[in-house]
Every structure is written in C-alpha cells, then in structure tokens.
Design a protein around this motif. Structure first.
Motif, PDB file in Angstrom:
ATOM      1  N   VAL A   1       0.911  -1.080  -0.117  1.00 35.50           N
ATOM      2  CA  VAL A   1      -0.016   0.079   0.040  1.00 35.50           C
ATOM      3  C   VAL A   1       0.985   1.302   0.006  1.00 35.50           C
ATOM      4  O   VAL A   1       2.050   1.078   0.294  1.00 35.50           O
ATOM      5  CB  VAL A   1      -1.097  -0.025   1.186  1.00 35.50           C
ATOM      6  CG1 VAL A   1      -2.058  -1.021   1.292  1.00 35.50           C
ATOM      7  CG2 VAL A   1      -0.133   0.089   2.748  1.00 35.50           C
TER       8      VAL A   1
ATOM      9  N   GLN B   1      -3.510   3.570   0.070  1.00 36.28           N
ATOM     10  CA  GLN B   1      -4.378   3.251  -0.973  1.00 36.28           C
ATOM     11  C   GLN B   1      -3.487   1.823  -1.276  1.00 36.28           C
ATOM     12  O   GLN B   1      -2.286   1.761  -1.296  1.00 36.28           O
ATOM     13  CB  GLN B   1      -4.347   4.030  -1.976  1.00 36.28           C
ATOM     14  CG  GLN B   1      -5.060   5.308  -1.642  1.00 36.28           C
ATOM     15  CD  GLN B   1      -4.859   6.463  -2.812  1.00 36.28           C
ATOM     16  OE1 GLN B   1      -3.903   6.185  -3.719  1.00 36.28           O
ATOM     17  NE2 GLN B   1      -5.917   7.328  -2.774  1.00 36.28           N
ATOM     18  N   LEU B   2      -4.285   0.769  -1.726  1.00 38.29           N
ATOM     19  CA  LEU B   2      -3.554  -0.359  -2.450  1.00 38.29           C
ATOM     20  C   LEU B   2      -2.993   0.046  -3.572  1.00 38.29           C
ATOM     21  O   LEU B   2      -3.464   0.632  -4.565  1.00 38.29           O
ATOM     22  CB  LEU B   2      -4.761  -1.444  -2.690  1.00 38.29           C
ATOM     23  CG  LEU B   2      -5.385  -2.168  -1.565  1.00 38.29           C
ATOM     24  CD1 LEU B   2      -6.381  -3.193  -2.092  1.00 38.29           C
ATOM     25  CD2 LEU B   2      -4.333  -2.965  -0.647  1.00 38.29           C
ATOM     26  N   GLU B   3      -1.675  -0.656  -3.849  1.00 37.83           N
ATOM     27  CA  GLU B   3      -0.975  -0.465  -4.815  1.00 37.83           C
ATOM     28  C   GLU B   3      -1.790  -0.384  -6.221  1.00 37.83           C
ATOM     29  O   GLU B   3      -2.504  -1.714  -6.340  1.00 37.83           O
ATOM     30  CB  GLU B   3       0.448  -1.152  -4.976  1.00 37.83           C
ATOM     31  CG  GLU B   3       1.139  -1.119  -6.066  1.00 37.83           C
ATOM     32  CD  GLU B   3       2.616  -1.810  -5.950  1.00 37.83           C
ATOM     33  OE1 GLU B   3       3.593  -1.241  -6.299  1.00 37.83           O
ATOM     34  OE2 GLU B   3       2.343  -3.187  -5.657  1.00 37.83           O
TER      35      GLU B   3
END
Length: 224
Positions: free
Chosen positions: A142, A156-158
C-alpha cells in the motif's frame, strides 16, 4: 470422452482430480453459507507458513482459498495435458511413480505464475466486496495517503486508488505520507492493519530465507 476420464484417473492426474472434487465441494458449501470464505486466513503473516508461501508466490490480496483453487485448477489442467500428450503412450511400469511425482512438481511450478497473474487481475474487482477486504490483504503493498490521527493513517492499495485501508500507528514506526508499506497483521477490533516499510519487509524475507537454507544444510549434515 472415455480417454479423458481414463487420463483423469491415472497417476499423477488423479491427485488433481481428487483435489478439484474437494475444491468444488468447498465452494458449494461457501455458496450455501456452510463454510467461510476465509477458511485458511490468519490475522498475521508471522509464523503462518502457508500464508507467507502464498504471498511469496504472488497471491497477496486474494483469499487463500481462491488462490489454492485457481492453482489446483491450472496445475490439474497441465497434468492432464501431459498425460494425454505423452504419458499415456509410454510403457512406464514402476517408473510411473517417480515420473508422476516429477509431473506433479512441474505442474505446480508452471501453474504458479499463471495462477498468480490471474488472481492479480481479479483483485480490483474482488476488493469491491467486503469479504475480500480483510485478512486476505495481508502481504499486499500500500501507499500511505493521509495521516488521520496520532494512531491511524489511510493508505491506498498499490495500483488501486479506490481501495483504501486504515493503518495502525505503532510507537516508533508510524506510517509517513507517500511511504510504501506491506500489510502484515489485521487488527479485528480496530478494522485496521499493522504494516512495515516495504524494503524492511523484503530484507526480512531475504534473511529468513537464508536462515532456513542454513538450517536445511545443517539438518543434512552440511555446514556453512
């Protein structure tokens, strides 16, 4: 059809036939809500060898049950293809056992990156649903996007800016804006994750792999 059934019942393909039957039964139980989706999930990657192995193979971000199901499906298809194309035409006799073991290993080895790629392509769609937004994210990378307070931060998730998770701030290691971190523990009561800096996580994995290799050599009577 008869040749296909016969091939599916030959070793080593019969191993996958049995596993796929169990997988189908499990997903049927999930559909009728008699089995949990997160059957093999844990709250932490620490000391959980199966979860750590799946993450290292590229299955982070999806439930272990889904990852294993896709892996068995692809490996079974590869084993069946090898049986139909080559093994059925050979008179192996007792050699079928060692050859079958080799085919099992090859099937999993070839299927692993393909299954991981498929699971990775499904992540964005899966993360819209609540059952896929908790423990199955362990091992995912993240990017810290916001500090909420002294105790929490948002990330945020990658490659998935619409998927946001909450990070728990640990004393002496609080997530900083823009930092890339890996989720390593899910805190159920807080609906938040503990995380570590990505490079620190990678360095730790390298050290653990070296340690396991040394132990293996020692157990085999070798010294380093």
């Amino acid at each position: 059809m008869q040749s296909l059934v016969s091939a599916a019942l030959q070793f080593p393909t019969i191993v996958f036939t049995v596993l796929l039957a169990l997988v189908a039964l499990y997903w049927l139980l999930v559909l009728i809500r008699l089995a949990p989706l997160e059957l093999f999930e844990r709250d932490s990657l620490r000391d959980d060898h199966m979860a750590s192995t799946l993450v290292s193979l590229g299955f982070a971000g999806v439930p272990a049950t889904l990852a294993l199901s896709v892996l068995v499906l692809f490996a079974g298809a590869i084993s069946l293809a090898i049986e139909l194309i080559a093994l059925r035409w050979l008179s192996l006799g007792m050699l079928r056992v060692p050859v079958g073991v080799l085919v099992l290993w090859m099937s999993f080895a070839v299927a692993s990156p393909v299954a991981a790629a498929m699971c990775h392509s499904l992540q964005r769609a899966l993360h819209r649903y609540q059952p896929f937004q908790q423990r199955c994210l362990l091992g995912a990378t993240v990017v810290v996007s916001e500090r909420q307070s002294s105790e929490y931060a948002s990330a945020q998730l990658e490659n998935e800016p619409s998927s946001v998770v909450r990070l728990h701030c640990k004393e002496g290691d609080c997530p900083q804006l823009g930092e890339r971190r890996v989720l390593v523990k899910y805190l159920v009561g807080e609906d938040a994750y503990r995380s570590v800096i990505e490079q620190q996580y990678l360095d730790t994995r390298v050290r653990l792999n070296k340690l396991r290799l040394r132990r293996k050599h020692h157990s085999n009577g070798y010294s380093i």
